[in-house]
Motif scaffolding. Structure first.
Motif, PDB file in Angstrom:
ATOM      1  N   THR A  52      31.023  43.549  51.027  1.00  0.00           N
ATOM      2  CA  THR A  52      31.383  42.443  50.139  1.00  0.00           C
ATOM      3  C   THR A  52      32.487  42.881  49.197  1.00  0.00           C
ATOM      4  O   THR A  52      32.552  44.056  48.807  1.00  0.00           O
ATOM      5  N   LEU A  53      33.380  41.956  48.843  1.00  0.00           N
ATOM      6  CA  LEU A  53      34.497  42.223  47.940  1.00  0.00           C
ATOM      7  C   LEU A  53      34.551  41.143  46.874  1.00  0.00           C
ATOM      8  O   LEU A  53      34.238  39.980  47.137  1.00  0.00           O
ATOM      9  N   ASN A  54      34.974  41.548  45.665  1.00  0.00           N
ATOM     10  CA  ASN A  54      35.132  40.589  44.584  1.00  0.00           C
ATOM     11  C   ASN A  54      36.269  41.040  43.679  1.00  0.00           C
ATOM     12  O   ASN A  54      36.386  42.226  43.370  1.00  0.00           O
ATOM     13  N   ALA A  55      37.103  40.109  43.271  1.00  0.00           N
ATOM     14  CA  ALA A  55      38.175  40.378  42.307  1.00  0.00           C
ATOM     15  C   ALA A  55      38.201  39.239  41.299  1.00  0.00           C
ATOM     16  O   ALA A  55      38.052  38.063  41.666  1.00  0.00           O
ATOM     17  N   ASN A  78      38.596  45.253  58.424  1.00  0.00           N
ATOM     18  CA  ASN A  78      39.667  45.385  57.437  1.00  0.00           C
ATOM     19  C   ASN A  78      39.855  44.052  56.712  1.00  0.00           C
ATOM     20  O   ASN A  78      40.247  43.058  57.322  1.00  0.00           O
ATOM     21  N   GLN A  79      39.556  44.047  55.432  1.00  0.00           N
ATOM     22  CA  GLN A  79      39.655  42.836  54.625  1.00  0.00           C
ATOM     23  C   GLN A  79      40.191  43.194  53.244  1.00  0.00           C
ATOM     24  O   GLN A  79      40.017  44.309  52.763  1.00  0.00           O
ATOM     25  N   SER A  80      40.836  42.226  52.602  1.00  0.00           N
ATOM     26  CA  SER A  80      41.302  42.416  51.233  1.00  0.00           C
ATOM     27  C   SER A  80      41.397  41.063  50.546  1.00  0.00           C
ATOM     28  O   SER A  80      41.552  40.024  51.194  1.00  0.00           O
ATOM     29  N   LEU A  81      41.291  41.082  49.238  1.00  0.00           N
ATOM     30  CA  LEU A  81      41.452  39.869  48.441  1.00  0.00           C
ATOM     31  C   LEU A  81      41.903  40.264  47.035  1.00  0.00           C
ATOM     32  O   LEU A  81      41.825  41.428  46.642  1.00  0.00           O
ATOM     33  N   GLY A  82      42.402  39.279  46.295  1.00  0.00           N
ATOM     34  CA  GLY A  82      42.920  39.574  44.967  1.00  0.00           C
ATOM     35  C   GLY A  82      42.824  38.381  44.044  1.00  0.00           C
ATOM     36  O   GLY A  82      42.585  37.252  44.479  1.00  0.00           O
ATOM     37  N   ALA A  83      43.008  38.639  42.757  1.00  0.00           N
ATOM     38  CA  ALA A  83      43.009  37.604  41.727  1.00  0.00           C
ATOM     39  C   ALA A  83      44.119  37.933  40.740  1.00  0.00           C
ATOM     40  O   ALA A  83      44.325  39.096  40.389  1.00  0.00           O
ATOM     41  N   THR A  84      44.833  36.897  40.277  1.00  0.00           N
ATOM     42  CA  THR A  84      45.979  37.107  39.390  1.00  0.00           C
ATOM     43  C   THR A  84      46.038  36.019  38.330  1.00  0.00           C
ATOM     44  O   THR A  84      45.871  34.833  38.630  1.00  0.00           O
ATOM     45  N   THR A  85      46.276  36.423  37.084  1.00  0.00           N
ATOM     46  CA  THR A  85      46.564  35.515  35.984  1.00  0.00           C
ATOM     47  C   THR A  85      47.785  36.070  35.248  1.00  0.00           C
ATOM     48  O   THR A  85      48.269  37.150  35.585  1.00  0.00           O
ATOM     49  N   SER A  89      45.154  41.225  36.526  1.00  0.00           N
ATOM     50  CA  SER A  89      45.058  41.101  37.972  1.00  0.00           C
ATOM     51  C   SER A  89      44.020  42.083  38.491  1.00  0.00           C
ATOM     52  O   SER A  89      43.640  43.034  37.806  1.00  0.00           O
ATOM     53  N   ALA A  90      43.568  41.842  39.713  1.00  0.00           N
ATOM     54  CA  ALA A  90      42.598  42.732  40.347  1.00  0.00           C
ATOM     55  C   ALA A  90      42.695  42.551  41.853  1.00  0.00           C
ATOM     56  O   ALA A  90      43.086  41.494  42.348  1.00  0.00           O
ATOM     57  N   SER A  91      42.345  43.610  42.585  1.00  0.00           N
ATOM     58  CA  SER A  91      42.330  43.540  44.044  1.00  0.00           C
ATOM     59  C   SER A  91      41.213  44.423  44.567  1.00  0.00           C
ATOM     60  O   SER A  91      40.784  45.379  43.907  1.00  0.00           O
ATOM     61  N   ALA A  92      40.720  44.092  45.761  1.00  0.00           N
ATOM     62  CA  ALA A  92      39.675  44.878  46.415  1.00  0.00           C
ATOM     63  C   ALA A  92      39.907  44.806  47.913  1.00  0.00           C
ATOM     64  O   ALA A  92      40.330  43.772  48.443  1.00  0.00           O
ATOM     65  N   SER A  93      39.648  45.911  48.616  1.00  0.00           N
ATOM     66  CA  SER A  93      39.837  45.942  50.058  1.00  0.00           C
ATOM     67  C   SER A  93      38.813  46.881  50.681  1.00  0.00           C
ATOM     68  O   SER A  93      38.241  47.750  50.017  1.00  0.00           O
ATOM     69  N   ALA A  94      38.576  46.656  51.973  1.00  0.00           N
ATOM     70  CA  ALA A  94      37.611  47.472  52.711  1.00  0.00           C
ATOM     71  C   ALA A  94      38.105  47.663  54.128  1.00  0.00           C
ATOM     72  O   ALA A  94      38.778  46.802  54.704  1.00  0.00           O
ATOM     73  N   GLY A 101      39.965  49.625  45.325  1.00  0.00           N
ATOM     74  CA  GLY A 101      40.046  48.541  44.362  1.00  0.00           C
ATOM     75  C   GLY A 101      40.861  48.940  43.160  1.00  0.00           C
ATOM     76  O   GLY A 101      41.004  50.129  42.843  1.00  0.00           O
ATOM     77  N   SER A 102      41.438  47.949  42.477  1.00  0.00           N
ATOM     78  CA  SER A 102      42.219  48.214  41.280  1.00  0.00           C
ATOM     79  C   SER A 102      42.108  47.029  40.338  1.00  0.00           C
ATOM     80  O   SER A 102      41.849  45.893  40.752  1.00  0.00           O
ATOM     81  N   ALA A 103      42.314  47.313  39.044  1.00  0.00           N
ATOM     82  CA  ALA A 103      42.303  46.278  38.016  1.00  0.00           C
ATOM     83  C   ALA A 103      43.369  46.608  36.993  1.00  0.00           C
ATOM     84  O   ALA A 103      43.619  47.787  36.697  1.00  0.00           O
ATOM     85  N   LEU A 104      44.003  45.582  36.429  1.00  0.00           N
ATOM     86  CA  LEU A 104      45.063  45.757  35.443  1.00  0.00           C
ATOM     87  C   LEU A 104      44.976  44.663  34.394  1.00  0.00           C
ATOM     88  O   LEU A 104      44.683  43.504  34.713  1.00  0.00           O
ATOM     89  N   ALA A 105      45.225  45.028  33.155  1.00  0.00           N
ATOM     90  CA  ALA A 105      45.308  44.063  32.060  1.00  0.00           C
ATOM     91  C   ALA A 105      46.433  44.506  31.129  1.00  0.00           C
ATOM     92  O   ALA A 105      46.502  45.672  30.749  1.00  0.00           O
ATOM     93  N   SER A 106      47.324  43.586  30.779  1.00  0.00           N
ATOM     94  CA  SER A 106      48.487  43.914  29.950  1.00  0.00           C
ATOM     95  C   SER A 106      48.221  43.588  28.484  1.00  0.00           C
ATOM     96  O   SER A 106      47.748  42.496  28.152  1.00  0.00           O
ATOM     97  N   ARG A 107      48.524  44.529  27.613  1.00  0.00           N
ATOM     98  CA  ARG A 107      48.425  44.296  26.169  1.00  0.00           C
ATOM     99  C   ARG A 107      49.519  43.322  25.757  1.00  0.00           C
ATOM    100  O   ARG A 107      50.677  43.447  26.164  1.00  0.00           O
TER     101      ARG A 107
END
Length: 260
Positions: A52-55, A78-85, A89-94, A101-107
């Motif tokens: 299972t993957l979640n972003a 092989n799967q991947s998904l992402g979310a962006t605002t 942003s965030a992404s997850a893959s398997a 997986g990765s996550a980012l937030a900008s100050r």
């Protein structure tokens, strides 16, 4: 399943006038996955494979944009998904016995001062069930890597956190164990850190007895929407009110045209 909220975020972003600066980052990665068998042959139960993957990404606590994507599969693929605002942003893959997986937030420097922060979150999980045709021991070797980055001088304003864990044992519950590694940016003097290693563990099984593993990774990055000492100016609040009024007016006009 994917969910997005963007119209309000875009309207408010135009009202605020922002300056993006430092970013909080978190990542996790399965760098290797292997095993050896002391006796007999190992068989994977394809009917018990799962992943299972979640972003998820939120800007301004969701007020300036919210996006999430999640899915699960009953086999390794092989799967991947992402979310962006606008500010997160965030992404997850398997893949076959691997997770990333990765996550980012900008100050940012936004108003009003009580605006919630920005956050990106990533989650990935994969599990498998196996057995031996003779009594034996399966020795697993799983490589992992974690990375985080945040503001060491103000860890409450933006920080990164990443984790990888693996549970394993006999499927009938007669033997279970657990390994985990976690990394926080505010534990590092510089606010940035990398950790990596390899888990090696044994699962002893009788012939026909089933064993399992359950691999999980998560990453979280959070950043402040404004500098802690910022105080909203009357002009900024008035601009916010004007932006909200413009957004409401645009919606009323769209509804009027739809009923015309």
């Amino acid at each position: 399943m994917t969910h997005r909220i963007t119209s309000i975020g875009l309207a408010l972003a135009l009202c605020f006038g922002t300056v993006a600066s430092q970013a909080a980052v978190a990542r996790f990665d399965t760098t290797s996955f292997g095993y050896t068998v002391s006796n007999g042959a190992l068989n994977w139960s394809t009917g018990d494979q799962y992943q299972t993957l979640n972003a998820e990404a939120r800007s301004g606590g969701g007020l300036l944009g919210y996006d999430t994507a999640t899915n699960d599969w009953s086999n390794w693929t092989n799967q991947s998904l992402g979310a962006t605002t606008p500010y997160a942003s965030a992404s997850a893959s398997a893949g076959a016995q691997s997770l990333q997986g990765s996550a980012l937030a900008s100050r940012t420097d936004l108003q009003p001062a009580d605006l919630a922060g920005h956050a990106g979150r990533s989650y990935a999980n994969q599990s498998g069930v196996f057995s031996l045709n003779q009594d034996g021991v399966v020795t697993f070797s799983v490589g992992w890597r974690l990375e985080v980055q945040g503001d060491a001088s103000d860890p409450l304003a933006d920080f990164g956190q990443s984790l990888m864990s693996i549970a394993f044992g006999a499927y009938d519950g007669s033997f279970n164990d657990y390994l985990s590694e976690e990394l926080f940016s505010f534990d590092a003097l510089s606010g940035a850190a990398v950790a990596s290693g390899t888990w090696i563990f044994n699962v002893a099984l009788a012939a026909g007895q089933q064993g399992y593993y359950n691999l999980t990774g998560s990453a979280s990055a959070e950043a402040s929407a404004q500098n802690p000492n910022d105080v909203p100016e009357p002009g900024s609040l008035a601009l916010l009110g004007a932006g909200l009024a413009a957004l409401a007016g645009a919606r009323r006009r769209r509804k009027a045209r739809a009923h015309a």
